[in-house]
Write a protein that holds these residues in place. Structure first.
Motif, short mmCIF file in Angstrom:
data_model
loop_
_atom_site.label_atom_id
_atom_site.label_comp_id
_atom_site.label_asym_id
_atom_site.label_seq_id
_atom_site.Cartn_x
_atom_site.Cartn_y
_atom_site.Cartn_z
N SER A 14 6.24 11.00 -16.42
CA SER A 14 5.81 9.98 -15.57
C SER A 14 5.58 10.04 -14.30
N LYS A 15 4.54 9.17 -13.70
CA LYS A 15 4.23 9.20 -12.57
C LYS A 15 5.45 8.88 -11.54
N ALA A 16 6.50 8.24 -11.91
CA ALA A 16 7.56 8.25 -11.13
C ALA A 16 8.52 9.51 -11.14
N THR A 17 8.44 10.22 -11.98
CA THR A 17 8.92 11.50 -12.21
C THR A 17 8.61 12.10 -11.21
N VAL A 18 7.18 12.41 -11.20
CA VAL A 18 6.38 13.35 -10.19
C VAL A 18 6.73 13.03 -9.03
N SER A 19 6.69 11.64 -8.66
CA SER A 19 6.95 11.35 -7.19
C SER A 19 8.16 11.51 -6.88
N ARG A 20 9.26 11.50 -7.34
CA ARG A 20 10.55 11.69 -6.96
C ARG A 20 11.04 13.18 -7.08
N ILE A 21 10.34 13.95 -7.87
CA ILE A 21 10.40 15.37 -7.58
C ILE A 21 9.88 15.80 -6.36
N LEU A 22 8.20 15.45 -6.29
CA LEU A 22 7.73 15.98 -4.98
C LEU A 22 8.43 15.45 -3.75
N ASN A 23 9.26 14.39 -3.75
CA ASN A 23 9.49 13.94 -2.53
C ASN A 23 11.10 14.41 -2.47
N HIS A 24 11.50 15.43 -3.35
CA HIS A 24 13.02 16.00 -3.06
C HIS A 24 13.96 15.11 -3.29
N ASP A 25 13.70 14.04 -4.07
CA ASP A 25 14.78 13.24 -4.21
C ASP A 25 16.29 13.55 -4.91
N LYS A 26 17.15 13.86 -3.87
CA LYS A 26 18.30 14.25 -4.54
C LYS A 26 19.20 13.64 -5.40
N THR A 27 18.96 12.23 -5.77
CA THR A 27 19.62 11.30 -6.53
C THR A 27 19.06 11.42 -8.01
N PHE A 28 18.01 12.01 -8.02
CA PHE A 28 17.07 12.01 -9.40
C PHE A 28 17.68 13.07 -10.20
N SER A 29 18.04 12.89 -11.42
CA SER A 29 18.44 13.93 -12.15
C SER A 29 17.23 14.62 -13.20
N VAL A 30 16.98 15.67 -13.22
CA VAL A 30 15.93 16.09 -14.02
C VAL A 30 16.18 17.54 -14.23
N SER A 31 15.77 18.07 -15.31
CA SER A 31 16.05 19.54 -15.65
C SER A 31 15.16 20.47 -14.85
N ASP A 32 15.80 21.74 -14.52
CA ASP A 32 15.20 22.64 -13.67
C ASP A 32 13.68 23.11 -14.18
N SER A 33 13.55 23.21 -15.56
CA SER A 33 12.19 23.47 -16.02
C SER A 33 11.14 22.47 -15.85
N THR A 34 11.55 21.07 -15.95
CA THR A 34 10.61 20.16 -15.59
C THR A 34 10.60 20.07 -14.04
N ARG A 35 11.09 20.26 -13.19
CA ARG A 35 11.10 20.17 -11.73
C ARG A 35 10.12 21.48 -11.36
N LYS A 36 10.44 22.61 -11.86
CA LYS A 36 9.50 23.85 -11.64
C LYS A 36 8.07 23.64 -12.08
N ARG A 37 8.10 23.05 -13.49
CA ARG A 37 6.66 22.89 -13.63
C ARG A 37 5.85 21.80 -12.88
N VAL A 38 6.51 20.91 -12.68
CA VAL A 38 5.72 19.83 -11.72
C VAL A 38 5.34 20.22 -10.47
N PHE A 39 6.26 21.22 -9.55
CA PHE A 39 5.76 21.77 -8.55
C PHE A 39 4.55 22.86 -8.68
N ARG A 40 4.85 23.74 -9.86
CA ARG A 40 4.03 24.72 -10.15
C ARG A 40 2.43 24.12 -10.22
#
Length: 338
Positions: A14-40
């Motif tokens: 989702s857009k919300a997931t991308v936003s929270r990952i890119l803004n380094h939201d420490k309270t947001f729980s997401v898998s490492d693979s998803t986080r890496k994919r979004v950053f990549r």
């Protein structure tokens, strides 16, 4: 410039997931693979949180099309219309935009514009010199409907050669060996003109090879028209029927040609398929009005267009460099004409 919506589509989140990952939201729980994919993906699309970049940077989610058909030709041929529909639909799914379309032959186009897009989709058969020129400005090239082999470009093609063999096998099983073929010419397209250089269509090539392999060479009877029209096929069929030894089956390369064959055969008083069996390619809507119903090969043309966008995504998002060749299978629709 890429935005969060586009990154979300390409990442499958989702857009919300991308936003929270890119803004380094420490309270947001997401898998490492998803986080890496979004950053990549955001990195590959040159996305920044301020949404600014060099104005001359490539817009990777923009796609250019180089088309060998005029708008009129495209409208007349459902095969190519469906390819374009597939491109448009899949581009929308992945948040891509068809930003530029160049139709050839033509003069006055600016090839440098291709460098502003992430990839170029070529529809049709271009001279290699033209492909080389495109490559100078954009190395992500996907070609649809070209039978040739290229080392640098992705190719998407149908399976018409294989389907021709299958149809001929069915004709042979029904006792046919005096089989005629009606096809059309495929010219290579240059920048400003239609070249006199011709490519042999895969259906014609498969027909000639099959007749030879089955020891039917003496019955080989190909007829290649300048175009692919109903009128040309009607005229050719009239000539075929005027021969002393007529075929018991006719294979046409397109449904519009088959309509011309039907008219000539029925006007001459012959019955389909009792006197002459007929099989074709395309499965356009119009053939449902033919009697008896036409046996024809239905290409997955829309899927070819979709696959082109999928290959674009692999090129611009996954940074794939190795060229691929993709064959999209067709379906033989068996009806009463064989």
């Amino acid at each position: 410039m890429a935005n969060i919506r586009e990154i979300a589509k390409l990442s499958g989140v989702s857009k919300a997931t991308v936003s929270r990952i890119l803004n380094h939201d420490k309270t947001f729980s997401v898998s490492d693979s998803t986080r890496k994919r979004v950053f990549r993906i955001s990195s590959q699309l040159n996305y920044t949180l301020s949404n600014t970049s060099n104005k001359d940077s490539v817009e990777k989610l923009h796609v250019a099309i180089v088309n060998c058909l005029s708008p009129e030709q495209e409208l007349r041929d459902p095969y190519f219309s469906m390819i374009k529909n597939g491109i448009d639909e899949q581009a929308e799914i992945w948040g891509m935009k068809i930003a530029l379309e160049i139709r050839l032959p033509n003069t006055g186009h600016d090839w440098s514009e291709l460098a502003t897009c992430g990839a170029v989709i070529v529809i049709g058969t271009l001279m290699e010199s033209v492909l080389d020129k495109i490559y100078q400005h954009n190395q992500n090239i996907i070609i649809i409907n070209d039978p040739r082999h290229f080392e640098k470009y992705d190719i998407i093609r149908n399976d018409f050669g294989y389907q021709t063999q299958q149809v001929l096998d069915l004709m042979k099983a029904k006792g046919h060996k005096r089989i005629a073929f009606i096809g059309g010419k495929t010219n290579l397209i240059d920048e400003s003109s239609v070249s006199q250089i011709l490519l042999m269509d895969n259906r014609e090539k498969a027909y000639l090879e099959w007749m030879k392999l089955n020891n039917f060479s003496e019955f080989t009877d190909p007829h290649i028209t300048k175009g692919w029209t109903t009128e040309e096929a009607l005229s050719v069929t009239q000539d075929i029927l005027a021969e002393e030894k007529q075929p018991t089956a006719i294979l046409t390369a397109s449904d519009p040609q088959a309509i011309g064959v039907y008219r000539a055969v029925q006007k001459a008083g012959y019955q389909i398929p009792d006197d002459i069996a007929i099989v074709s390619f395309d499965d356009i809507n119009m053939v449902s009005y033919l009697y008896p119903a036409l046996t024809t090969v239905r290409p997955a043309a829309q899927e070819m267009g979709r696959e082109a966008i999928n290959l674009v995504r692999e090129r611009v998002v996954d940074s794939r460099k190795v060229a691929l060749q993709v064959t999209v299978n067709s379906i033989l629709i068996k009806r009463e004409s064989l």
